[in-house]
Design a protein around this motif. Structure first.
Motif, mmCIF file in Angstrom:
data_model
loop_
_atom_site.group_PDB
_atom_site.id
_atom_site.type_symbol
_atom_site.label_atom_id
_atom_site.label_comp_id
_atom_site.label_asym_id
_atom_site.label_seq_id
_atom_site.Cartn_x
_atom_site.Cartn_y
_atom_site.Cartn_z
ATOM 1 N N UNK A 8 29.943 12.843 10.124
ATOM 2 C CA UNK A 8 29.952 11.391 10.306
ATOM 3 C C UNK A 8 31.399 10.897 10.222
ATOM 4 N N UNK A 9 31.778 10.080 11.193
ATOM 5 C CA UNK A 9 33.133 9.542 11.230
ATOM 6 C C UNK A 9 33.078 8.025 11.217
ATOM 7 N N UNK A 10 34.200 7.409 10.832
ATOM 8 C CA UNK A 10 34.302 5.946 10.871
ATOM 9 C C UNK A 10 35.404 5.552 11.845
ATOM 10 N N UNK A 11 35.165 4.442 12.527
ATOM 11 C CA UNK A 11 36.134 3.923 13.486
ATOM 12 C C UNK A 11 37.394 3.485 12.755
ATOM 13 N N UNK A 12 38.549 3.750 13.361
ATOM 14 C CA UNK A 12 39.831 3.377 12.758
ATOM 15 C C UNK A 12 40.653 2.568 13.751
ATOM 16 N N UNK A 13 41.603 1.816 13.217
ATOM 17 C CA UNK A 13 42.549 1.059 14.029
ATOM 18 C C UNK A 13 43.738 1.962 14.330
ATOM 19 N N UNK A 14 43.738 2.531 15.520
ATOM 20 C CA UNK A 14 44.803 3.443 15.907
ATOM 21 C C UNK A 14 44.847 3.523 17.425
ATOM 22 N N UNK A 15 46.048 3.609 17.982
ATOM 23 C CA UNK A 15 46.163 3.756 19.430
ATOM 24 C C UNK A 15 45.864 5.193 19.862
ATOM 25 N N UNK A 16 45.930 6.147 18.939
ATOM 26 C CA UNK A 16 45.708 7.554 19.269
ATOM 27 C C UNK A 16 44.317 8.043 18.891
ATOM 28 N N UNK A 17 43.748 7.471 17.829
ATOM 29 C CA UNK A 17 42.482 7.959 17.285
ATOM 30 C C UNK A 17 41.374 6.924 17.402
ATOM 31 N N UNK A 18 40.183 7.401 17.732
ATOM 32 C CA UNK A 18 39.002 6.541 17.800
ATOM 33 C C UNK A 18 38.283 6.491 16.445
ATOM 34 N N UNK A 19 38.098 7.688 15.832
ATOM 35 C CA UNK A 19 37.371 7.741 14.563
ATOM 36 C C UNK A 19 37.847 8.924 13.727
ATOM 37 N N UNK A 20 37.554 8.838 12.415
ATOM 38 C CA UNK A 20 38.009 9.819 11.438
ATOM 39 C C UNK A 20 36.871 10.128 10.482
ATOM 40 N N UNK A 21 36.713 11.399 10.141
ATOM 41 C CA UNK A 21 35.755 11.811 9.124
ATOM 42 C C UNK A 21 36.395 12.845 8.227
ATOM 43 N N UNK A 22 35.911 12.954 6.983
ATOM 44 C CA UNK A 22 36.457 13.948 6.062
ATOM 45 C C UNK A 22 35.353 14.451 5.156
ATOM 46 N N UNK A 23 35.267 15.765 5.011
ATOM 47 C CA UNK A 23 34.334 16.418 4.098
ATOM 48 C C UNK A 23 35.163 17.030 2.974
ATOM 49 N N UNK A 24 35.136 16.383 1.805
ATOM 50 C CA UNK A 24 35.966 16.826 0.683
ATOM 51 C C UNK A 24 35.533 18.197 0.157
ATOM 52 N N UNK A 44 40.840 23.394 5.752
ATOM 53 C CA UNK A 44 41.596 23.626 4.513
ATOM 54 C C UNK A 44 42.631 22.520 4.278
ATOM 55 N N UNK A 45 42.248 21.290 4.612
ATOM 56 C CA UNK A 45 43.118 20.135 4.427
ATOM 57 C C UNK A 45 42.767 19.489 3.085
ATOM 58 N N UNK A 46 43.678 19.567 2.109
ATOM 59 C CA UNK A 46 43.379 19.070 0.760
ATOM 60 C C UNK A 46 43.084 17.569 0.727
ATOM 61 N N UNK A 47 42.248 17.156 -0.234
ATOM 62 C CA UNK A 47 41.940 15.732 -0.374
ATOM 63 C C UNK A 47 43.179 14.849 -0.506
ATOM 64 N N UNK A 48 44.211 15.330 -1.166
ATOM 65 C CA UNK A 48 45.429 14.536 -1.346
ATOM 66 C C UNK A 48 46.086 14.231 0.004
ATOM 67 N N UNK A 49 46.068 15.191 0.924
ATOM 68 C CA UNK A 49 46.647 14.970 2.246
ATOM 69 C C UNK A 49 45.791 13.961 3.010
ATOM 70 N N UNK A 50 44.466 14.082 2.908
ATOM 71 C CA UNK A 50 43.588 13.113 3.567
ATOM 72 C C UNK A 50 43.847 11.705 3.046
ATOM 73 N N UNK A 51 44.000 11.557 1.741
ATOM 74 C CA UNK A 51 44.254 10.225 1.164
ATOM 75 C C UNK A 51 45.558 9.637 1.691
ATOM 76 N N UNK A 52 46.592 10.466 1.793
ATOM 77 C CA UNK A 52 47.871 9.996 2.351
ATOM 78 C C UNK A 52 47.683 9.594 3.809
ATOM 79 N N UNK A 53 46.939 10.419 4.552
ATOM 80 C CA UNK A 53 46.700 10.161 5.971
ATOM 81 C C UNK A 53 45.986 8.832 6.182
ATOM 82 N N UNK A 54 44.889 8.623 5.487
ATOM 83 C CA UNK A 54 44.053 7.448 5.721
ATOM 84 C C UNK A 54 44.757 6.157 5.285
#
Length: 81
Positions: A8-24, A44-54
């Motif tokens: 499941x992904x959520x829509x994001x405000x981005x010119x490059x991306x439509x939606x983002x999902x993360x499974x911790x 193998x993307x750590x939760x800390x990197x996802x938090x920085x990304x989002x």
């Protein structure tokens, strides 16, 4: 490598991306790209990197600088049987 329908992904405000999902639990980031770029998972993307990304001011810029080419990726087959 292709896999089944993604998470499941959520829509994001981005010119490059439509939606983002993360499974911790699986440490898997899933991105749906605009302009028919498809859906890709980054493993193998750590939760800390996802938090920085989002929280980044530019998701696309963060992706290019900190994720692309640095984590194993796989295309998600979004076609339903």
């Amino acid at each position: 490598m292709k896999c089944g329908i993604g998470m499941k992904r959520r829509t994001v405000q981005s010119s490059a991306l439509q939606s983002v999902g993360y499974d911790a639990e699986k440490e898997t980031l899933e991105l749906e790209f605009r302009d028919n770029g498809g859906v890709w998972q980054y493993l193998a993307l750590p939760p800390a990197v996802y938090k920085q990304f989002i929280r980044a001011a530019s998701l696309g810029r963060f992706f290019v600088k900190k994720i692309k080419g640095k984590f194993k990726e796989q295309k998600v087959d979004t076609e339903k049987a």
